[in-house]
Design an enzyme around this catalytic site. Sequence first.
Site, mmCIF file in Angstrom:
data_model
loop_
_atom_site.group_PDB
_atom_site.id
_atom_site.type_symbol
_atom_site.label_atom_id
_atom_site.label_comp_id
_atom_site.label_asym_id
_atom_site.label_seq_id
_atom_site.Cartn_x
_atom_site.Cartn_y
_atom_site.Cartn_z
ATOM 1 N N TRP A 101 0.835 -1.202 0.000
ATOM 2 C CA TRP A 101 0.000 0.000 0.000
ATOM 3 C C TRP A 101 0.869 1.252 0.000
ATOM 4 O O TRP A 101 0.562 2.233 -0.687
ATOM 5 C CB TRP A 101 -0.971 -0.005 1.165
ATOM 6 C CG TRP A 101 -1.961 -1.130 1.087
ATOM 7 C CD1 TRP A 101 -2.106 -2.156 1.971
ATOM 8 C CD2 TRP A 101 -2.934 -1.360 0.052
ATOM 9 N NE1 TRP A 101 -3.104 -2.999 1.553
ATOM 10 C CE2 TRP A 101 -3.620 -2.541 0.387
ATOM 11 C CE3 TRP A 101 -3.272 -0.686 -1.123
ATOM 12 C CZ2 TRP A 101 -4.647 -3.064 -0.411
ATOM 13 C CZ3 TRP A 101 -4.287 -1.199 -1.919
ATOM 14 C CH2 TRP A 101 -4.961 -2.365 -1.561
ATOM 15 N N ASP A 171 -1.481 6.642 6.370
ATOM 16 C CA ASP A 171 -2.584 5.747 5.992
ATOM 17 C C ASP A 171 -2.814 4.790 7.161
ATOM 18 O O ASP A 171 -1.961 3.963 7.460
ATOM 19 C CB ASP A 171 -2.168 4.978 4.719
ATOM 20 C CG ASP A 171 -3.185 3.912 4.298
ATOM 21 O OD1 ASP A 171 -4.197 3.712 5.005
ATOM 22 O OD2 ASP A 171 -2.956 3.279 3.244
ATOM 23 N N LYS A 195 -11.841 -1.862 6.856
ATOM 24 C CA LYS A 195 -11.048 -2.773 7.672
ATOM 25 C C LYS A 195 -11.570 -2.799 9.117
ATOM 26 O O LYS A 195 -11.626 -3.833 9.725
ATOM 27 C CB LYS A 195 -9.570 -2.360 7.667
ATOM 28 C CG LYS A 195 -8.995 -2.077 6.291
ATOM 29 C CD LYS A 195 -8.833 -3.341 5.441
ATOM 30 C CE LYS A 195 -8.748 -3.070 3.961
ATOM 31 N NZ LYS A 195 -7.551 -2.421 3.494
HETATM 32 C C1 LIG Z 1 -7.084 -1.911 2.141
HETATM 33 C C2 LIG Z 1 -6.060 -0.870 2.200
HETATM 34 C C3 LIG Z 1 -5.952 0.128 1.212
HETATM 35 C C4 LIG Z 1 -6.848 0.182 -0.013
HETATM 36 O O1 LIG Z 1 -8.127 0.506 0.313
HETATM 37 P P1 LIG Z 1 -9.232 0.740 -0.838
HETATM 38 O O2 LIG Z 1 -10.376 1.288 -0.065
HETATM 39 O O3 LIG Z 1 -9.489 -0.590 -1.457
HETATM 40 O O4 LIG Z 1 -8.674 1.706 -1.797
HETATM 41 C C5 LIG Z 1 -4.987 1.102 1.378
HETATM 42 N N1 LIG Z 1 -4.171 1.089 2.445
HETATM 43 C C6 LIG Z 1 -4.224 0.132 3.397
HETATM 44 C C7 LIG Z 1 -3.281 0.175 4.546
HETATM 45 C C8 LIG Z 1 -5.177 -0.870 3.303
HETATM 46 O O5 LIG Z 1 -5.229 -1.826 4.247
#
Ligand SMILES: *Cc1c(COP(=O)(O)O)cnc(C)c1O
Length: 360
Positions: A101, A171, A195
């Site tokens: 990511w 993030d 998540k």
């Molecule tokens: C799942 C995830 C993403 C991507 O998320 P989307 O909503 O599918 O764009 C980005 N960063 C992390 C840390 C993630 O776990």
Amino acid sequence: MGRVYNFSAGPAVLPEEVLKEAADEMLDYKGTGMSVMEMSHRSKAYQAIIDEAEADLRDLMNIPDNYKVLFLQGGASQQFAMIPMNLLKNKKAAYIVTGQWAKKAYQEAKIYGEAVEVASSADKTFSYIPDCSDLDIPEDADYVYICENNTIYGTKYKTLPNTKGKILVSDVSSCFLSEPVDVTKYGVIYGGVQKNIGPAGVVIVIIREDLITEDTLPGTPTMLKYKTHADNGSMYNTPPCYGIYICGKVFKWIKKQGGLAAMKERNEKKAKILYDFLDQSELFKGTVRKEDRSLMNVPFVTGNEELDAKFVKEAKEAGFENLKGHRTVGGMRASIYNAMPIEGVEKLVEFMKEFEKNNK
Ligand SMILES: *Cc1c(COP(=O)(O)O)cnc(C)c1O
């Protein structure tokens, strides 16, 4: 069929109480005679839903007044572009690459300016967090970017990087609301909600007010300017109404559990059950350096691909779903987010013990 123990990395398990409440309100939300899905986002009832969601999140995370909370769309991945489009002034930013990511964000930023990789853990398949106490951060970098919990590899920053005075952008998709956080240490905290908080598609951005400006990169679409959404209370256009409504319910659920300190305690207890077992098992092994282990995503292997596949299959038959590791890593991964009950982890460990006994 009843509910399974769902160890999915995302979209992931949500609190049963929340789902039941949403089901109860499905046809008639609080006497409005309609579902939240059918409601105008300009209605009083909906305004109350989004206002309450924001207030509860501010309360939970102790978000200072000089930060805006934005409920946006496009998932976490949309932010990979939105961040550079809005924050690049010198056209340079520092990225710490600790997994897929972070790497995707880094690559996306290169479209808009000079993205500098200042640290990486790619040399050991992202199984650790690099030492970020004294990185070579360019003088003119606009920000330092991290992915705080690496969903795929199961690592988590235990101390934030020394950004040498630069703005920190993080993030937190897979550790959102899993423990208390000092918002003042960040310029931007953001995460996709699927998540730990709600339905996929919604991304929550917590951003310091002075970073929201008209001064975005030329060509930045209206919809991708933070200012557009900040000026309109996340309602410049139709927001992801139903998703935000579920997020609001999860915020209330977390408050009822005792807030983020209580969540952390519970998450530590849950993770310890699994890690303690892995550390003494003769069959299963954790794949992450101990001090960098995530409380949310726990990857492990047997060292034998066939046995891994057998484990995933038998676990599924026993009611433990989505334990297969990410396609790029193999092995297994148990994601044990806020809503995973402690019994889920206890029962998983019992099952692993039994599997170990039968497969020695
Ligand atoms: C799942 C995830 C993403 C991507 O998320 P989307 O909503 O599918 O764009 C980005 N960063 C992390 C840390 C993630 O776990």
